[in-house]
Design a protein around this motif. Structure first.
Motif, PDB file in Angstrom:
ATOM      1  N   ASP A 268      -6.693  27.504  26.791  1.00 44.94           N
ATOM      2  CA  ASP A 268      -7.956  27.106  26.168  1.00 44.94           C
ATOM      3  C   ASP A 268      -8.888  26.306  27.061  1.00 44.94           C
ATOM      4  O   ASP A 268     -10.104  26.282  26.822  1.00 44.94           O
ATOM      5  N   GLY A 269      -8.345  25.620  28.080  1.00 35.44           N
ATOM      6  CA  GLY A 269      -9.238  24.803  28.886  1.00 35.44           C
ATOM      7  C   GLY A 269      -8.582  24.266  30.133  1.00 35.44           C
ATOM      8  O   GLY A 269      -7.371  24.387  30.330  1.00 35.44           O
ATOM      9  N   GLY A 287     -15.506  31.467  27.096  1.00 34.48           N
ATOM     10  CA  GLY A 287     -15.822  30.061  26.896  1.00 34.48           C
ATOM     11  C   GLY A 287     -16.953  29.626  27.804  1.00 34.48           C
ATOM     12  O   GLY A 287     -17.762  30.448  28.249  1.00 34.48           O
ATOM     13  N   GLY A 522     -12.528  26.908  26.299  1.00 34.58           N
ATOM     14  CA  GLY A 522     -12.477  28.217  25.676  1.00 34.58           C
ATOM     15  C   GLY A 522     -13.197  28.234  24.342  1.00 34.58           C
ATOM     16  O   GLY A 522     -13.621  27.192  23.818  1.00 34.58           O
ATOM     17  N   ASP A 523     -13.318  29.418  23.762  1.00 33.25           N
ATOM     18  CA  ASP A 523     -14.139  29.572  22.561  1.00 33.25           C
ATOM     19  C   ASP A 523     -13.480  29.063  21.279  1.00 33.25           C
ATOM     20  O   ASP A 523     -14.064  29.153  20.207  1.00 33.25           O
ATOM     21  N   THR A 526     -13.783  22.406  21.179  1.00 36.43           N
ATOM     22  CA  THR A 526     -14.967  21.661  21.613  1.00 36.43           C
ATOM     23  C   THR A 526     -14.752  20.183  21.306  1.00 36.43           C
ATOM     24  O   THR A 526     -13.736  19.797  20.731  1.00 36.43           O
ATOM     25  N   ARG A 546     -13.889  24.728  17.241  1.00 36.37           N
ATOM     26  CA  ARG A 546     -15.315  25.052  17.310  1.00 36.37           C
ATOM     27  C   ARG A 546     -15.810  25.472  15.940  1.00 36.37           C
ATOM     28  O   ARG A 546     -15.072  26.043  15.157  1.00 36.37           O
TER      29      ARG A 546
END
Length: 546
Positions: A268-269, A287, A522-523, A526, A546
């Motif tokens: 994810d990140g 993302g 990633g989408d 957040t 998100r």
């Protein structure tokens, strides 16, 4: 004692990857070509989460060396530890300090700091935080058997005592503004005294673990694979209660594998996005790439003042012969800017605006000018003398810097030899003076851990461990020592600006460029600030859906 700065030179580079290894400095021309434009902007904060999330995954370029706060001096270590362990003060994403495990602090005299310890805080095993835990945690930095990487913060400490039910008093041998400023980082972390005693030599590793007070606790550590944190539901600060139930950190040393995992949504990140992947990830549907506040400056450390670089004019000449704009393009994907000083404006917190202007504007700006640089070398009478530049196969950034530096030296009448060593041998340059024998230059990306530029200039004083070239300037030492004794940040900044001007003129290190902190989200997630404060601030707690 182990050197507290080793990780800084290696960690930044390990997270980067570049494809271009030749920059325009190799041309030896008298004017730098116009670099291609690179569009980027700083982001203070990503959008707020829509809600909580069960879990997310995060890529790290390397497995943490240790989660023992005494050795937490690297990006891999601290980005995990910041979410598990807490310090007396809190270093925020904007690099301001606020109360942490100390709900307040006072300085009754220039040599004394008194901390009032917060009530209602528990360690992850459920036991309450006490002043005795603070004393035990801080005292470890003074123990030679521990060999704390943060000893330099404590080197003037004469006593650490519990002076009340919730009070700890630290006494210094000399007035020191910098001690309290360091309490927002790993040097101010508090661990359970009982845990320290029980785990002994296993403290902080995959067997002994840690037992702190942060919004997450260590749940699992699979050596060589991953590390998992789970939300601590009894966390004391409701404003930073974790939005995710679990965070899994996966260790991915191969930059290509990291980028593929991010682009595919497998992870994810990440912090410190490989620079060569900026276009790919920025243009993907997986993302977004963000750039945020940094405190790091990429520099060449001058480690030998007995050779041609012992003359400040020659150091200036080499800086003028480096096409630093081209280096930013090749080493950082064009994301960054050339600098002539060793600090970033982000650490001048509370400074007098006039002092900041002096520190960054009223300095020499070393424009790319090979002909003028040649003249300085000839004037110094060192034409034909050799420079030894040490590098290592750590990342493409190292290759860019070493090749560009050698080309610049040759272009102004010096000779240059690049020596490539193993990453382990490169590490020794920062810890072992014998490893630096015969070495003129080596690269670092040096970040600051407190909201004050004096942290940088304190290490360049005569006799300091990290003054690798043994540079000696009595005026500089006097200015820094006077600044160290000034508690008011605005007044202190006036003196620090003088130190920055002297270092800019004498160039004991050659500043190259500064790049913002990079981050990919990633989408699915957040809510995090893309700031280098992630080293000490519980950033993962702010991430949600998100």
């Amino acid at each position: 004692m182990k050197n507290p700065r080793i990780a800084r030179a290696l960690a930044v580079a390990a997270g980067l990857s570049v494809s271009a290894l030749v920059v325009s400095a190799c041309s030896g021309g008298s004017a730098a070509p116009e670099p291609p434009s690179s569009e980027w902007e700083l982001t203070d904060q990503t959008p707020a989460p829509s809600g909580d999330i069960d879990s997310f995954t995060w890529s790290i370029y390397a497995e943490p060396f240790s989660l023992d706060y005494a050795y937490a001096f690297d990006y891999a270590d601290n980005q995990v530890l910041a979410n598990v362990c807490e310090s007396l003060l809190r270093l925020n994403p904007d690099f301001s300090l606020s109360p942490g495990l100390a709900e307040s602090y006072a300085q009754p005299d220039p040599n004394t700091w008194v901390y009032t310890i917060r009530e209602g805080v528990t360690f992850h095993d459920g036991t309450p935080l006490t002043a005795a835990d603070v004393v035990a945690s801080m005292t470890r930095h003074l123990d030679p058997a521990v060999g704390s990487f943060w000893y330099s913060v404590y080197q003037n400490v004469t006593s650490i005592e519990q002076t009340g039910d919730r009070e700890v008093t630290v006494t210094l041998s000399a007035a020191g503004s910098q001690f309290n400023l360091a309490m927002g980082g790993a040097a101010g972390v508090v661990e359970s005294a009982a845990t320290l005693a029980e785990t002994g030599a296993d403290y902080g590793n995959s067997s002994g673990g840690v037992n702190c007070t942060g919004p997450f606790r260590l749940a699992d550590w699979k050596s060589g694979e991953s590390l998992t944190l789970e939300r601590y539901d009894e966390y004391w600060d409701a404003d930073l209660a974790a939005r995710a139930g679990e965070v899994e950190f996966v260790f991915q040393a191969d930059p290509t594998a990291r980028v593929n995992a991010l682009a595919s949504g497998e992870v994810d990140g990440t912090w410190m996005v490989p620079a060569a992947a900026y276009p790919q990830l920025s243009g993907s549907d997986a993302g977004d790439v963000y750039f945020g506040l940094t405190t790091a400056v990429a520099s060449l450390i001058v480690s030998n003042l007995e050779g041609p670089l012992g003359n400040a004019k020659v150091r200036q000449a080499l800086l003028m012969a480096l096409d630093r704009e081209g280096i930013v393009q090749a080493a950082a994907g064009g994301v960054g800017e050339v600098t002539d000083v060793l600090t970033t404006e982000s650490v001048w917190v509370g400074a007098d605006p006039a002092a900041v202007e002096t520190a960054f504007e009223d300095v020499d700006h070393y424009e790319y000018d090979v002909e003028a640089a040649k003249a300085l070398v000839e004037e110094a009478g060192v034409a034909g003398e050799e420079l030894v530049i040490v590098t290592a196969p750590i990342s493409g950034e190292f290759a860019v810097i070493s090749q560009a530096t050698a080309a610049a030296a040759e272009s102004i009448g010096l000779t240059a030899r690049i020596e490539s060593v193993t990453p382990g041998a490169y590490t020794s340059l920062f810890s072992d003076p014998s490893a630096r024998e015969g070495v003129d230059l080596f690269f670092t990306n040096w970040y600051l851990s407190s909201p004050d530029p004096l942290e940088m200039y304190a290490v360049l004083r005569t006799g300091e461990f990290s003054n690798y070239g043994n540079w000696n300037d009595p005026e500089f030492d006097a200015v820094v020592n006077e600044a160290m004794a000034i508690d008011d940040p605005a007044a202190r900044s006036i003196q620090t600006a003088k130190a920055q001007q002297i270092a800019n003129e004498q160039v004991p290190w050659l500043p190259l460029y500064t790049t913002p902190m990079s981050m990919f989200l990633g989408d699915r997630i957040t809510g995090v600030a893309p700031s280098i404060a992630f080293m000490y601030y519980p950033w993962a707690a702010t991430i949600g859906a998100r």
